[in-house]
Motif scaffolding. Structure first.
Motif, PDB file in Angstrom:
ATOM      1  N   ARG B   9       0.777  -1.272   0.008  1.00  0.00           N
ATOM      2  CA  ARG B   9       0.030  -0.002  -0.104  1.00  0.00           C
ATOM      3  C   ARG B   9       0.740   1.219  -0.091  1.00  0.00           C
ATOM      4  O   ARG B   9       0.317   2.259  -0.409  1.00  0.00           O
ATOM      5  CB  ARG B   9      -0.921  -0.082   1.131  1.00  0.00           C
ATOM      6  CG  ARG B   9      -2.060  -0.944   0.933  1.00  0.00           C
ATOM      7  CD  ARG B   9      -3.105  -0.718   2.098  1.00  0.00           C
ATOM      8  NE  ARG B   9      -3.925   0.545   1.973  1.00  0.00           N
ATOM      9  CZ  ARG B   9      -4.779   0.936   3.082  1.00  0.00           C
ATOM     10  NH1 ARG B   9      -4.957  -0.021   4.148  1.00  0.00           N
ATOM     11  NH2 ARG B   9      -5.339   2.098   3.036  1.00  0.00           N
ATOM     12  N   ARG B  10       1.790   1.187   0.619  1.00  0.00           N
ATOM     13  CA  ARG B  10       2.810   2.314   0.590  1.00  0.00           C
ATOM     14  C   ARG B  10       3.900   2.238  -0.482  1.00  0.00           C
ATOM     15  O   ARG B  10       4.857   1.974  -0.362  1.00  0.00           O
ATOM     16  CB  ARG B  10       3.902   2.300   1.839  1.00  0.00           C
ATOM     17  CG  ARG B  10       2.645   2.464   3.212  1.00  0.00           C
ATOM     18  CD  ARG B  10       2.351   3.883   3.326  1.00  0.00           C
ATOM     19  NE  ARG B  10       1.726   3.999   4.721  1.00  0.00           N
ATOM     20  CZ  ARG B  10       0.603   3.672   5.122  1.00  0.00           C
ATOM     21  NH1 ARG B  10      -0.328   3.503   4.101  1.00  0.00           N
ATOM     22  NH2 ARG B  10      -0.002   3.606   6.298  1.00  0.00           N
ATOM     23  N   ALA B  11       3.383   2.397  -1.724  1.00  0.00           N
ATOM     24  CA  ALA B  11       4.300   1.773  -2.805  1.00  0.00           C
ATOM     25  C   ALA B  11       5.188   2.869  -3.231  1.00  0.00           C
ATOM     26  O   ALA B  11       6.283   2.483  -3.515  1.00  0.00           O
ATOM     27  CB  ALA B  11       3.359   1.856  -4.075  1.00  0.00           C
ATOM     28  N   LEU B  12       4.970   4.322  -2.818  1.00  0.00           N
ATOM     29  CA  LEU B  12       6.172   4.819  -3.467  1.00  0.00           C
ATOM     30  C   LEU B  12       7.235   5.497  -2.525  1.00  0.00           C
ATOM     31  O   LEU B  12       8.347   5.295  -2.756  1.00  0.00           O
ATOM     32  CB  LEU B  12       5.332   6.404  -3.812  1.00  0.00           C
ATOM     33  CG  LEU B  12       4.336   6.159  -5.286  1.00  0.00           C
ATOM     34  CD1 LEU B  12       3.866   7.507  -5.524  1.00  0.00           C
ATOM     35  CD2 LEU B  12       5.547   5.928  -6.367  1.00  0.00           C
ATOM     36  N   GLN B  13       6.699   5.899  -1.239  1.00  0.00           N
ATOM     37  CA  GLN B  13       7.756   6.198  -0.280  1.00  0.00           C
ATOM     38  C   GLN B  13       7.544   5.746   1.036  1.00  0.00           C
ATOM     39  O   GLN B  13       6.495   6.035   1.489  1.00  0.00           O
ATOM     40  CB  GLN B  13       7.697   8.000  -0.360  1.00  0.00           C
ATOM     41  CG  GLN B  13       8.162   8.507  -1.491  1.00  0.00           C
ATOM     42  CD  GLN B  13       7.821  10.005  -1.173  1.00  0.00           C
ATOM     43  OE1 GLN B  13       8.015  10.346  -0.158  1.00  0.00           O
ATOM     44  NE2 GLN B  13       7.975  10.830  -2.555  1.00  0.00           N
ATOM     45  N   ALA B  14       8.547   5.540   1.516  1.00  0.00           N
ATOM     46  CA  ALA B  14       8.574   4.843   3.124  1.00  0.00           C
ATOM     47  C   ALA B  14       8.453   6.257   3.966  1.00  0.00           C
ATOM     48  O   ALA B  14       8.821   7.234   3.333  1.00  0.00           O
ATOM     49  CB  ALA B  14       9.743   4.100   3.238  1.00  0.00           C
ATOM     50  N   SER B  15       8.284   6.037   5.148  1.00  0.00           N
ATOM     51  CA  SER B  15       8.100   7.189   5.905  1.00  0.00           C
ATOM     52  C   SER B  15       9.425   7.897   6.207  1.00  0.00           C
ATOM     53  O   SER B  15      10.375   7.307   6.056  1.00  0.00           O
ATOM     54  CB  SER B  15       7.310   6.897   7.086  1.00  0.00           C
ATOM     55  OG  SER B  15       8.173   6.326   8.016  1.00  0.00           O
ATOM     56  N   ALA B  16       9.312   9.400   6.804  1.00  0.00           N
ATOM     57  CA  ALA B  16      10.628   9.958   7.006  1.00  0.00           C
ATOM     58  C   ALA B  16      11.007   9.650   8.622  1.00  0.00           C
ATOM     59  O   ALA B  16      12.039   9.508   8.784  1.00  0.00           O
ATOM     60  CB  ALA B  16      10.404  11.548   6.618  1.00  0.00           C
TER      61      ALA B  16
END
Lengths: 310, 285
Positions: B9-16
């Motif tokens: 579901r979080r295909a584009l970016q992992a969290s900062a």
């Protein structure tokens, strides 16, 4: 289609060079097909058309908002700022903020929060000397906003112009900046803003996913994304009344008040084309936001989506 | 930059921020494993295996992968950091905003929580209850090891309630505000739950093993003692809250006596009934 012809004629009038450029560009990057209301156009055409729409409605934008929504849009925007609950010192980026509605509300809110804070501080410092109290008045007056700032960013020069005039007229000067910029490619550095809002603007953005990625980029860690936008009504009776009102009444109002049927026809169609609440929520999550949620206002006529950069 | 396989579901970016936290958590792991390198050669070298052995966190929907902390844990950290600002700002969203700032997050992160500060108070109460349980657990261990005497019930209850109420002392000025927020309808289920489990804990460590109606009466009685003592503490201005502890002592003594009184009443009642029966028999004869 039929609708495209008058616009193509406009393009031709702007000069053969531009037309040729559009023709060649169309084959490359702008080749992706997208929608403009219920028409199918290329991305470049869509951007241009939307620019023209807002260029022509800019001066009557606020009047039209009031007449179309019977003034309820003010309540929606108030609810948005209340939900934001900004503390003094917040840096807000209001994208597609054109005529400044959200920005002004933000400034009012922060000012009143700051006043309450100062009152509370004074109540605690009952045993100060006269000199200390006078000094604290001085420093508090200079920080009436508590270092809060709002940057209004819009792609359309006309809308910004109207916004600046309004600010001058209403007396807003401190803590307010106006920047010309594209939501798909913001002219700001990474990790800059505490809150990013976009009120009734994101459905006019051609590549929504790019806008969401830009929003993620410019927000500080812990920052909040807030989007106020027309959405899908689930209640069938309300939906039918809403459709009736949208397609029969609004374009007529547009013609009568702003002298522009087509722009308001576009507006109503663009609302129908915008993805529903859950789908938009998924798009926001794809951009990397966490704790994404939405709140329906007026049974779904309008929805506020919220997400955090964690 | 390590490339982590993000959940679909979080295909584009992992969290900062969440990843950064897991970096911070790796450092104590790294330093301790380096110190013990000679003694425990099986410890993973931090450089070679950045995803060291980590307890898996049970995220709500299984969305978070095992190496990241979940949103809930980040929320807990923010609330814990916010506690130090409570004496100044009260149990409000402002305190949460200040807490978020100390963690390097924007103040807007306070928007994740309810604007009346409910979650902050519930978090604090839950933290206090956990601390109390640990305290009682340790005391029990000492008793089992024979290093301490087993306390009589009334003293045990007194000490447990006192220890728990002492945790409120740093926040005592703003605690009435917290109590009123805990009584709001949408908070009552959670606050009652926390209260009940705390009372249950105290009785458990006091050695209560009743399986009859006493279980309910004991808990009701102790809940009453705890709540009334808490209210007395709010208005107590004596040095180190002496008046409150004396009040507590009296209430616990009352409760103990109540048990005896109940028995006495019962036996007196039986005696009276027998006397009456005898009188009736005598009269009929």
């Amino acid at each position: 289609a039929v609708g495209l012809c008058p616009y193509r004629a406009l393009l031709a009038r702007r000069g053969g060079a531009l037309r040729a450029l559009c023709g060649s560009v169309r084959g490359l990057a702008a080749g992706a097909e997208t929608h403009f209301g219920f028409q199918t156009v290329t991305e470049a055409e869509r951007r241009e058309k939307i620019y023209r729409v807002f260029e022509s409605v800019a001066k009557k934008y606020d009047v039209m908002n009031d007449s179309m929504t019977l003034g309820i849009h003010r309540v929606w925007k108030d609810i948005l700022v209340h939900k934001m609950n900004p503390t003094p010192g917040t840096l807000l980026l209001d994208v597609a903020g054109g005529t400044g509605d959200i920005a002004f509300r933000f400034i009012n809110y922060v000012r009143s929060v700051r006043e309450r804070q100062l009152q509370r501080k004074l109540r605690h410092h009952q045993n100060l000397s006269w000199q200390e109290i006078a000094e604290s008045y001085e420093e508090d007056k200079s920080k009436s906003l508590g270092d809060s700032q709002v940057v209004v960013c819009d792609i359309n020069k006309e809308m910004l112009k109207v916004g600046k005039q309004k600010a001058q007229h209403l007396g807003y000067s401190k803590g307010l900046s106006w920047v010309l910029g594209n939501a798909e490619e913001l002219p700001f550095d990474d990790d800059k803003f505490d809150v990013y809002t976009i009120a009734f603007g994101i459905r006019n953005v051609t590549r929504i996913d790019l806008a969401l990625q830009e929003a993620y980029r410019v927000l500080k860690p812990g920052g909040r994304f807030l989007c106020l936008e027309f959405s899908q009504v689930s209640n069938s009776l309300l939906s039918r009344l809403y459709d009736l009102y949208s397609f029969q009444v609004i374009p007529v109002l547009g013609e009568v008040i702003a002298g522009d049927w087509k722009s308001y026809q576009y507006l109503v169609e663009s609302i129908r084309r915008f993805p529903p609440q859950e789908e938009f929520k998924a798009m926001i999550e794809d951009a990397g936001f966490f704790k994404v949620d939405y709140q329906n206002l007026n049974l779904g006529i309008v929805a506020i989506h919220s997400g955090f950069k964690l | 930059v390590r490339c982590q396989p993000s959940p679909p579901r979080r295909a584009l970016q992992a969290s900062a921020v969440l990843r950064r936290v897991s970096d911070e958590q790796k450092e104590p792991l790294a330093s301790s494993s380096q110190q013990q390198f000679d003694a425990h050669p099986t410890n993973h070298q931090p450089e070679q295996e950045p995803q060291g052995p980590r307890p898996s966190y049970t995220g709500q929907g299984g969305q978070e992968s095992e190496d990241y902390e979940s949103e809930e844990q980040l929320q807990h950290r923010i609330l814990t950091a916010a506690l130090e600002f409570v004496p100044e700002h009260g149990w409000t969203a402002e305190a949460i905003a200040e807490g978020a700032k100390t963690l390097g997050l924007s103040a807007a992160a306070a928007g994740m929580f309810h604007s009346d500060g409910s979650e902050l108070i519930l978090h604090f109460v839950s933290q206090c209850n956990t601390k109390l349980s640990e305290l009682l657990e340790q005391e029990q261990k000492l008793v089992q090891l024979g290093e301490a005497e087993k306390k009589p019930t009334d003293q045990f209850l007194r000490d447990a309630v006192q220890a728990r109420l002492r945790m409120l002392i740093p926040y005592i000025e703003k605690w009435p505000q917290a109590l009123s927020i805990l009584l709001l309808p949408h908070n009552i289920p959670s606050s009652l739950n926390l209260l009940a489990s705390m009372i249950d804990d105290i009785w458990h460590y006091a050695g209560d093993q009743s399986t009859d109606f006493n279980w309910y009466t004991r808990r009701a009685v102790l809940t009453g003692i705890y709540n009334t003592t808490e209210l007395v503490m709010m208005q107590d201005s004596s040095p180190d809250f002496e008046d409150t502890w004396r009040f507590l002592e009296n209430r616990v003594a009352d409760a103990m006596n109540m048990g005896n009184t109940a028995n006495q009443v019962q036996s007196t009642g039986e005696a009276v009934v027998q006397g009456l029966m005898g009188a009736a028999v005598t009269v009929s004869n």
